[in-house]
Design a protein around this motif. Structure first.
Motif, short mmCIF file in Angstrom:
data_model
loop_
_atom_site.label_atom_id
_atom_site.label_comp_id
_atom_site.label_asym_id
_atom_site.label_seq_id
_atom_site.Cartn_x
_atom_site.Cartn_y
_atom_site.Cartn_z
N MET A 1 10.77 114.39 -23.15
CA MET A 1 11.72 115.48 -22.93
C MET A 1 11.09 116.51 -22.00
N PHE A 2 11.93 117.10 -21.11
CA PHE A 2 11.46 118.07 -20.13
C PHE A 2 12.18 119.41 -20.30
N ASP A 3 11.44 120.47 -20.09
CA ASP A 3 12.03 121.80 -19.97
C ASP A 3 12.25 122.07 -18.49
N VAL A 4 13.49 122.44 -18.09
CA VAL A 4 13.82 122.63 -16.68
C VAL A 4 14.45 124.02 -16.51
N PRO A 5 13.64 125.07 -16.29
CA PRO A 5 14.12 126.46 -16.26
C PRO A 5 15.23 126.74 -15.26
N LYS A 6 15.22 126.06 -14.10
CA LYS A 6 16.17 126.38 -13.04
C LYS A 6 17.41 125.49 -13.04
N ASN A 35 20.43 124.83 -22.80
CA ASN A 35 19.02 125.04 -23.18
C ASN A 35 18.05 124.60 -22.08
N ARG A 36 18.62 124.12 -20.94
CA ARG A 36 17.83 123.71 -19.78
C ARG A 36 16.76 122.66 -20.13
N ARG A 37 17.22 121.59 -20.78
CA ARG A 37 16.32 120.51 -21.15
C ARG A 37 16.93 119.16 -20.78
N VAL A 38 16.06 118.20 -20.47
CA VAL A 38 16.49 116.85 -20.11
C VAL A 38 15.66 115.84 -20.89
N ARG A 39 16.34 114.91 -21.54
CA ARG A 39 15.67 113.80 -22.20
C ARG A 39 15.88 112.54 -21.35
N THR A 52 8.24 112.46 -10.71
CA THR A 52 9.53 112.59 -10.04
C THR A 52 10.27 113.84 -10.50
N MET A 53 10.23 114.12 -11.79
CA MET A 53 10.91 115.30 -12.32
C MET A 53 10.33 116.58 -11.73
N VAL A 54 9.01 116.66 -11.63
CA VAL A 54 8.36 117.84 -11.07
C VAL A 54 8.69 117.99 -9.59
N SER A 55 8.82 116.85 -8.87
CA SER A 55 9.06 116.89 -7.42
C SER A 55 10.42 117.47 -7.06
N VAL A 56 11.36 117.50 -8.01
CA VAL A 56 12.70 118.03 -7.72
C VAL A 56 12.65 119.53 -7.40
N GLY A 57 11.64 120.23 -7.93
CA GLY A 57 11.47 121.65 -7.60
C GLY A 57 12.27 122.60 -8.45
N LEU A 58 12.59 122.21 -9.67
CA LEU A 58 13.34 123.07 -10.58
C LEU A 58 12.47 123.64 -11.69
N GLY A 59 11.15 123.57 -11.50
CA GLY A 59 10.22 124.12 -12.48
C GLY A 59 10.09 123.29 -13.74
N ALA A 60 10.36 121.98 -13.66
CA ALA A 60 10.32 121.11 -14.84
C ALA A 60 8.91 120.97 -15.39
N SER A 61 8.80 120.93 -16.72
CA SER A 61 7.52 120.69 -17.38
C SER A 61 7.76 119.79 -18.59
N LEU A 62 6.82 118.88 -18.82
CA LEU A 62 6.93 117.92 -19.92
C LEU A 62 6.74 118.62 -21.26
N ILE A 63 7.68 118.40 -22.19
CA ILE A 63 7.58 118.98 -23.53
C ILE A 63 7.01 117.98 -24.52
#
Length: 265
Positions: A1-6, A35-39, A52-63
């Motif tokens: 699961m990822f937290d994606v603030p943007k 909640n700005r999260r992606v599973r 790949t998730m980080v490369s999108v540029g939306l501030g994603a971080s692995l939870i």
């Protein structure tokens, strides 16, 4: 699961889906926009998923990383397919409303000499492009998904630059925005976006696109209010500056969205 603030609208969700298109069809996503999260359900390629998730540029971080059995993955995929079919019906209505309003606002904006209306029509186009690409790429090959997204991005860039150039031209050479037409069409656009909200209302918590579309249409209401407010200020001050300001703001917002799409590879 990822937290994606943007991540707060369909364009961000579409960016993520397109970024993963080259990895094949073995992935399943669950988007929690509020909640700005992606599973992401994937077949053991965790490092590539995170990169790949980080490369999108939306501030994603692995939870977290969790192991799930085949039945859970299959159930998630079946649910996703069911949600897509239900969401597609509403998305077609949203696409139609935004496409009609794009043509109407653009035409009247040119007649009324209003960069605010022209820019708001561009915002309608951006919405229609997002919904259209989302519907078009269902079941299509990965490369075609990316091409469709890039095509949408280049159209948005072209129109956004056109609006900004028009803002500059009218700032230098002047213009006389028709405040009555600005307020009237702004009100029509506001009604159109409220109609979109009503279409989404019952299913806004049932699927990823529905949650995102609810937020996207709610944000568009603010842009419509901005156009109406600019029309009032134009009438009160007898100045074109409020119209130029709202046109610039909306144009820059759409241009930034297009930039994110075109950075996808």
């Amino acid at each position: 699961m990822f937290d994606v603030p943007k991540m707060d609208c369909p364009s961000e969700e579409n960016l993520i889906r397109t970024a993963f298109a080259s990895l094949g069809e073995a992935l399943t996503f669950e988007f929690d926009i509020p909640n700005r999260r992606v599973r992401v359900y994937h077949p053991g390629i965790g490092e590539e998923i995170e990169r790949t998730m980080v490369s999108v540029g939306l501030g994603a971080s692995l939870i977290s990383i969790e192991s799930v059995d085949r039945e859970a993955t299959h159930a998630a995929r079946e649910t996703a397919i069911s949600d897509e079919l239900r969401e597609a019906r509403v998305l077609r209505w949203l696409l139609g409303i935004n496409a009609v309003m794009f043509v109407l606002e653009l035409s009247v904006g040119i007649i009324a000499q209003s960069t605010g209306l022209i820019a708001d029509s561009l915002d309608m186009f951006a919405d229609a492009a997002v919904y259209g690409v989302s519907l078009y790429v269902v079941g299509k090959a990965a490369k075609l998904k990316l091409k469709a997204a890039h095509f949408s991005g280049w159209l948005q860039v072209t129109l956004a630059l056109g609006v900004l150039l028009e803002v500059g031209r009218r700032f230098l050479y002047g213009g006389e925005p028709a405040s009555i037409l600005m307020m009237s069409l702004g009100a029509v656009a506001l009604i159109a976006n409220i109609a979109c909200l009503l279409l989404i209302f019952k299913s806004r918590d049932q699927g990823a696109h529905m949650k995102a579309s609810w937020i996207f249409s709610a944000n568009d209401v603010l842009a419509n209010v901005g156009v109406i407010a600019a029309g009032v200020l134009v009438a009160v001050t007898n100045s074109q500056i409020p119209d130029l300001v709202i046109g610039t703001i909306i144009g820059l917002v759409v241009l930034n969205g297009a930039r994110r799409i075109l950075l996808l590879k």
